[in-house]
Design a protein around this motif. Structure first.
Motif, short mmCIF file in Angstrom:
data_model
loop_
_atom_site.label_atom_id
_atom_site.label_comp_id
_atom_site.label_asym_id
_atom_site.label_seq_id
_atom_site.Cartn_x
_atom_site.Cartn_y
_atom_site.Cartn_z
N VAL A 266 0.83 -1.21 0.00
CA VAL A 266 0.00 0.00 0.00
C VAL A 266 0.86 1.26 0.00
CG1 VAL A 266 -1.81 1.25 1.23
CG2 VAL A 266 -1.83 -1.25 1.20
N VAL A 267 1.91 1.27 0.82
CA VAL A 267 2.75 2.45 0.93
C VAL A 267 3.56 2.67 -0.35
CG1 VAL A 267 4.68 3.50 2.18
CG2 VAL A 267 2.87 2.32 3.43
N ILE A 268 4.16 1.60 -0.87
CA ILE A 268 4.92 1.72 -2.10
C ILE A 268 4.01 2.14 -3.25
CG2 ILE A 268 6.25 0.40 -3.81
CD1 ILE A 268 7.38 -1.24 -1.52
N GLY A 269 2.75 1.73 -3.19
CA GLY A 269 1.80 2.11 -4.23
C GLY A 269 1.37 3.56 -4.19
N GLY A 270 1.86 4.34 -3.24
CA GLY A 270 1.59 5.77 -3.23
C GLY A 270 0.57 6.24 -2.22
N ALA A 271 -0.03 5.33 -1.44
CA ALA A 271 -0.99 5.76 -0.42
C ALA A 271 -0.25 6.39 0.75
CB ALA A 271 -1.82 4.58 0.06
N SER A 272 -0.81 7.46 1.28
CA SER A 272 -0.21 8.14 2.42
C SER A 272 -0.80 7.60 3.71
CB SER A 272 -0.44 9.65 2.33
OG SER A 272 -0.01 10.30 3.51
N ASN A 305 16.73 -14.36 4.57
CA ASN A 305 16.89 -13.47 5.72
C ASN A 305 17.19 -12.04 5.31
OD1 ASN A 305 16.57 -15.68 7.48
ND2 ASN A 305 18.74 -16.20 7.30
N LEU A 306 17.71 -11.85 4.11
CA LEU A 306 18.02 -10.50 3.63
C LEU A 306 16.88 -9.88 2.83
CD1 LEU A 306 21.75 -10.84 2.48
CD2 LEU A 306 20.86 -9.73 4.54
N GLN A 307 15.95 -10.69 2.37
CA GLN A 307 14.86 -10.16 1.55
C GLN A 307 14.00 -9.12 2.28
OE1 GLN A 307 12.66 -13.23 -0.50
NE2 GLN A 307 14.52 -14.31 -1.12
N PRO A 308 13.65 -9.35 3.57
CA PRO A 308 12.90 -8.30 4.28
C PRO A 308 13.67 -6.99 4.39
CG PRO A 308 12.74 -10.39 5.45
CD PRO A 308 13.78 -10.57 4.40
N VAL A 309 15.01 -7.05 4.39
CA VAL A 309 15.80 -5.83 4.44
C VAL A 309 15.57 -5.00 3.19
CG1 VAL A 309 18.14 -4.89 4.58
CG2 VAL A 309 17.55 -6.95 5.88
N GLY A 312 12.12 -3.50 3.35
CA GLY A 312 12.12 -2.37 4.27
C GLY A 312 12.73 -1.13 3.64
N ALA A 313 13.82 -1.31 2.89
CA ALA A 313 14.44 -0.17 2.20
C ALA A 313 13.50 0.40 1.15
CB ALA A 313 15.75 -0.61 1.55
N ALA A 314 12.75 -0.47 0.48
CA ALA A 314 11.79 0.00 -0.52
C ALA A 314 10.68 0.82 0.13
CB ALA A 314 11.20 -1.19 -1.27
N ILE A 315 10.25 0.43 1.34
CA ILE A 315 9.23 1.19 2.05
C ILE A 315 9.74 2.59 2.39
CG2 ILE A 315 7.85 1.32 4.16
CD1 ILE A 315 7.79 -1.71 4.19
N VAL A 319 8.22 6.17 1.04
CA VAL A 319 7.74 7.23 1.94
C VAL A 319 8.48 8.54 1.68
CG1 VAL A 319 7.56 7.95 4.33
CG2 VAL A 319 6.97 5.61 3.70
N LEU A 320 9.80 8.46 1.50
CA LEU A 320 10.57 9.67 1.21
C LEU A 320 10.17 10.30 -0.11
CD1 LEU A 320 14.16 8.58 2.38
CD2 LEU A 320 12.57 10.12 3.53
N THR A 321 9.90 9.46 -1.11
CA THR A 321 9.47 9.97 -2.41
C THR A 321 8.10 10.63 -2.30
OG1 THR A 321 10.70 8.19 -3.50
CG2 THR A 321 9.04 9.33 -4.80
#
Length: 326
Positions: A266-272, A305-309, A312-315, A319-321
């Motif tokens: 939802v967040v990556i899709g542009g919802a605030s 184990n690294l995939q959630p990292v 998380g970076a994508a989230i 949000v910053l974008t």
């Protein structure tokens, strides 16, 4: 004629640049990110851009995508639902429990599971509106309760042995497309139509933008918000049925680890998270980004184990974008 050419270019270039800027603003930012990710993984793995793998991506993200629709609707109103993964688990476990231990006809047991999801959504909505509990706290409480109930009713053990016609649903293909993918796309189309063309769907943006102004404008704020939570609960239960059909089992912890992915979609899709913005197109693109990331990282042997990292970076990037765009 020659001296006029520089002036002509100077007069037309600003208009051309303005049109290009206008076109670029109409292209969703997440779509650009999705295209970049697709290109990168197509070079990193020769198996990525195959028809079978692309269909597998849709099958793998179907339950997350369906839950993300309900979560997006809640977030547009300015709320949040942390219980969707737990609702998936308890609805599926109730269905399996009624079918195995009480020999109830499976269609009735499945209806009971879907009804339970809607009732939990109703409880979330009542707590967040009439009881005036913060949605974060209310849904956190129901998430904990549902997780405990899912473990309790079967002593934490999985239930297997569903009817063949139920497990065959996710193996069914229509015109080469898996049925669960068709269900996923249908849910998005229905939600998009409701948000775009129905007054009570457009009212969600008014609630998320300014709830007090929406109330003074004559909108029944409490009823609309409760209805949105009911939809989120029902869709989570529907996602649970898809999981049970695909795995031919009901796991008491199914869906609990999907909460991060649902919110990420939802967040990556542009919802605030502040409410008032978001769309089904953006949410669907966010879903594809998460699905492609998970699938592509598995193909190139990135540690689970690294995939959630990475997610998380994508989230954080999304949000910053979004904040910069605002």
């Amino acid at each position: 004629m020659a001296p006029a050419e520089p002036g002509t270019r100077a007069s037309t270039d600003p208009g051309l640049r303005a049109r290009l800027v206008q076109i670029s603003r109409q292209v969703p930012g997440p779509l650009i990110g999705l295209i970049v990710i697709l290109v990168v993984f197509s070079f990193l793995s020769p198996y990525f851009l195959t028809t079978r793998n692309l269909l597998d991506i849709f099958s793998q993200i179907s339950e997350i995508g369906i839950m993300a629709v309900g979560s997006a609707l809640v977030i547009i109103t300015g709320g949040i639902d942390l219980s969707v993964g737990a609702v998936l688990a308890v609805s599926l476990m109730l269905t399996a429990w009624l079918y195995r231990d009480f020999q109830i006809a499976f269609p009735i047991a499945m209806f009971a599971g879907l009804l339970l999801g809607a009732l939990i959504g109703l409880l979330n909505g009542v707590l967040a509106t009439y009881a005036r509990i913060q949605p974060f706290v209310a849904t956190l409480a129901t998430m904990s309760a549902c997780s405990g109930i899912a473990l309790y009713i079967t002593n934490g053990s999985p239930v297997t042995g569903f009817p063949d016609y139920f497990t065959a649903l996710t193996a069914l293909h229509i015109a080469g497309i898996p049925l669960q993918t068709i269900i996923l796309v249908s849910v998005y189309l229905i939600a998009a139509f409701w948000l775009k063309f129905r007054p009570n769907g457009r009212a969600l943006y008014a609630l998320g933008g300014n709830e007090e102004v929406a109330r003074l404008s004559g909108l029944n704020v409490q009823r609309i918000k409760v209805g949105v939570y009911v939809i989120a609960g029902f869709l989570a239960a529907l996602a649970g049925m898809i999981v049970g059909s695909r795995l031919d089992s009901a796991q008491p912890t199914a869906g609990l680890s999907d909460l991060l992915s649902v919110i990420a979609v939802v967040v990556i899709g542009g919802a605030s998270l502040a409410g008032g913005s978001g769309s089904m197109l953006g949410t669907f693109i966010g879903l594809l980004i998460i699905g492609v990331l998970q699938n592509g990282m598995s193909l190139i042997d990135v540690s689970p184990n690294l995939q959630p990292v990475v997610i998380g970076a994508a989230i954080i990037l999304a949000v910053l974008t979004d904040r910069r765009a605002r």
